[in-house]
Design an enzyme around this catalytic site. Structure first.
Site, PDB file in Angstrom:
ATOM      1  N   TYR A   1     -55.590   9.543 -31.385  1.00 23.80           N
ATOM      2  CA  TYR A   1     -54.154   9.737 -31.179  1.00 23.80           C
ATOM      3  C   TYR A   1     -53.749   9.303 -29.778  1.00 23.80           C
ATOM      4  CZ  TYR A   1     -49.745  12.204 -30.348  1.00 23.80           C
ATOM      5  OH  TYR A   1     -48.446  12.515 -29.999  1.00 23.80           O
TER       6      TYR A   1
ATOM      7  N   ILE B   1     -41.699   1.542 -39.232  1.00 22.12           N
ATOM      8  CA  ILE B   1     -41.892   0.816 -37.980  1.00 22.12           C
ATOM      9  C   ILE B   1     -43.256   0.139 -37.904  1.00 22.12           C
ATOM     10  CG2 ILE B   1     -40.308   2.363 -36.763  1.00 22.12           C
ATOM     11  CD1 ILE B   1     -42.844   3.500 -35.314  1.00 22.12           C
TER      12      ILE B   1
ATOM     13  N   GLY C   1     -37.578  13.762 -38.108  1.00 19.15           N
ATOM     14  CA  GLY C   1     -38.531  14.584 -37.377  1.00 19.15           C
ATOM     15  C   GLY C   1     -37.847  15.536 -36.425  1.00 19.15           C
ATOM     16  N   GLN C   2     -38.638  16.362 -35.736  1.00 18.28           N
ATOM     17  CA  GLN C   2     -38.029  17.404 -34.907  1.00 18.28           C
ATOM     18  C   GLN C   2     -37.267  16.841 -33.709  1.00 18.28           C
ATOM     19  OE1 GLN C   2     -41.145  20.193 -34.059  1.00 18.28           O
ATOM     20  NE2 GLN C   2     -42.469  18.702 -33.074  1.00 18.28           N
ATOM     21  N   LEU C   3     -37.778  15.790 -33.056  1.00 24.29           N
ATOM     22  CA  LEU C   3     -37.034  15.198 -31.951  1.00 24.29           C
ATOM     23  C   LEU C   3     -35.841  14.412 -32.467  1.00 24.29           C
ATOM     24  CD1 LEU C   3     -36.547  14.553 -29.010  1.00 24.29           C
ATOM     25  CD2 LEU C   3     -38.233  12.698 -29.180  1.00 24.29           C
TER      26      LEU C   3
ATOM     27  N   THR D   1     -47.135  10.776 -25.007  1.00 26.14           N
ATOM     28  CA  THR D   1     -47.803  12.071 -25.058  1.00 26.14           C
ATOM     29  C   THR D   1     -48.684  12.367 -23.851  1.00 26.14           C
ATOM     30  OG1 THR D   1     -49.449  13.337 -26.350  1.00 26.14           O
ATOM     31  CG2 THR D   1     -49.659  10.966 -26.371  1.00 26.14           C
ATOM     32  N   ASP D   2     -48.925  13.656 -23.623  1.00 24.48           N
ATOM     33  CA  ASP D   2     -49.869  14.088 -22.600  1.00 24.48           C
ATOM     34  C   ASP D   2     -51.307  13.728 -22.973  1.00 24.48           C
ATOM     35  OD1 ASP D   2     -49.545  15.960 -24.736  1.00 24.48           O
ATOM     36  OD2 ASP D   2     -50.669  17.451 -23.590  1.00 24.48           O
TER      37      ASP D   2
ATOM     38  N   TRP E   1     -46.703  19.271 -26.474  1.00 20.85           N
ATOM     39  CA  TRP E   1     -46.613  20.533 -27.219  1.00 20.85           C
ATOM     40  C   TRP E   1     -45.183  20.775 -27.724  1.00 20.85           C
ATOM     41  CZ3 TRP E   1     -50.138  24.791 -24.685  1.00 20.85           C
ATOM     42  CH2 TRP E   1     -51.409  24.243 -24.437  1.00 20.85           C
TER      43      TRP E   1
ATOM     44  N   LYS F   1     -51.360   6.018 -28.831  1.00 19.42           N
ATOM     45  CA  LYS F   1     -50.096   6.210 -28.111  1.00 19.42           C
ATOM     46  C   LYS F   1     -50.093   5.454 -26.791  1.00 19.42           C
ATOM     47  CE  LYS F   1     -47.065   8.585 -29.076  1.00 19.42           C
ATOM     48  NZ  LYS F   1     -45.798   8.292 -29.819  1.00 19.42           N
TER      49      LYS F   1
END
Length: 302
Positions: free
Chosen positions: A138, A49, A10-12, A114-115, A163, A142
């Site tokens: 979501y 996971i 993934g991106q992170l 997450t926010d 974001w 989380k």
């Protein structure tokens, strides 16, 4: 040092891998403590996971870790709304299983959150101690992951971000570039506000934080906030893409997509805990985005 990073494709996860291999991020050098680190990078194909059996099998086949960073998540907000049970498996029980293994091995555990754990009804940046009240599946899944991870392992860092965009995978920045280039028109919600955040900047602060014993909840986003419409305009204008830009209200968007999940109207975060511990080096979101777009243009030309 032995490290496990889940969600590595993934991106992170990609940015964490790049940061550890180069010992360099855009906002600074990665600590020398990571120079000789032995890192295992797991994606969904190698480590699910959400499956306790898969998690136990992975740890049985690998040496003991000092640090586990969970960058794996079900992030499709509308998808989570349609299948909340699966969202809980990935976003709540996944962190629970990994944190339990971290506890067993004496490792530190980083859970990325997450926010969207906030309702977004108060137009002021949220701090780590503010009341939580998610309005979507979501956000609920989380938040459950936060609670379960901390319950399983006292050496846990909860890192809330928002974001997020990076060089791999799907994200808002890439979507806006595609739509503006193909359709020469974008229609974007203008009454939801938050913090655009570079995955590269986030990886820097995660790696810095993980070397400490300052466990707890952290907000880690780029500085400043804007609307999704402002963010989209900054992307297309930054690349010089000529297109029509139309702001939408949340009500208009909901009318167009009635099955879409509710989003918080104002979920900007304040990096207060970061400032009082290791220091907040996160850049203004405009600066981070400019760097990202510049690198994207260079990669496209090469």
């Amino acid at each position: 040092m032995r490290i496990l990073i889940t969600g590595a494709s993934g991106q992170l996860g990609h940015e964490l891998k790049s940061s550890l291999e180069s010992l360099q991020c855009q906002i600074g050098k990665v600590d020398e403590a990571y120079r000789n680190a032995q890192v295992d990078y797991a994606d969904h194909a190698s480590l699910d996971i959400a499956s306790l059996r898969s998690v136990e099998s992975w740890f049985a086949k690998h040496s003991v870790y000092d640090l586990i960073i969970n960058a794996a998540s079900m992030t499709n907000v509308d998808g989570c709304e349609k299948n909340e049970a699966q969202a809980y498996k990935v976003n709540a029980h996944g962190p629970e299983y990994l944190a339990a293994m971290a506890k067993k091995q004496g490792a530190k555990f980083v859970q990325v959150s997450t926010d969207y754990v906030f309702s977004g009804t108060d137009p002021a940046p949220r701090t780590e101690s503010d009341q939580i009240c998610p309005v979507s599946a979501y956000g609920r899944s989380k938040l459950a992951g936060e609670f379960l991870a901390q319950a399983e392992c006292e050496r846990t860092f909860i890192v809330r971000t928002a974001w997020l965009y990076g060089s791999v995978g799907k994200n808002f920045v890439k979507t806006m570039i595609r739509l503006a280039s193909e359709r020469h028109e974008i229609n974007v919600v203008a009454d939801q506000f938050g913090n655009p955040t570079s995955a590269n900047d986030l990886s820097y602060e995660i790696l810095k934080l993980a070397l400490t014993d300052h466990y707890g909840i952290y907000h880690v986003t780029n500085e400043g906030w804007c609307s999704w419409f402002d963010f989209a305009c900054a992307v297309v204008d930054g690349l010089g893409i000529e297109c029509q830009k139309h702001p939408l209200s949340s009500a208009q968007y909901k009318a167009l997509f009635p099955q879409s999940a509710d989003r918080p109207h104002y979920s900007a975060l304040e990096n207060r805990h970061l400032m009082t511990t290791i220091g907040n080096q996160m850049r203004p979101w405009q600066e981070a985005l400019k760097s990202f777009l510049c690198n994207l243009q260079k990669a496209t030309k090469s």
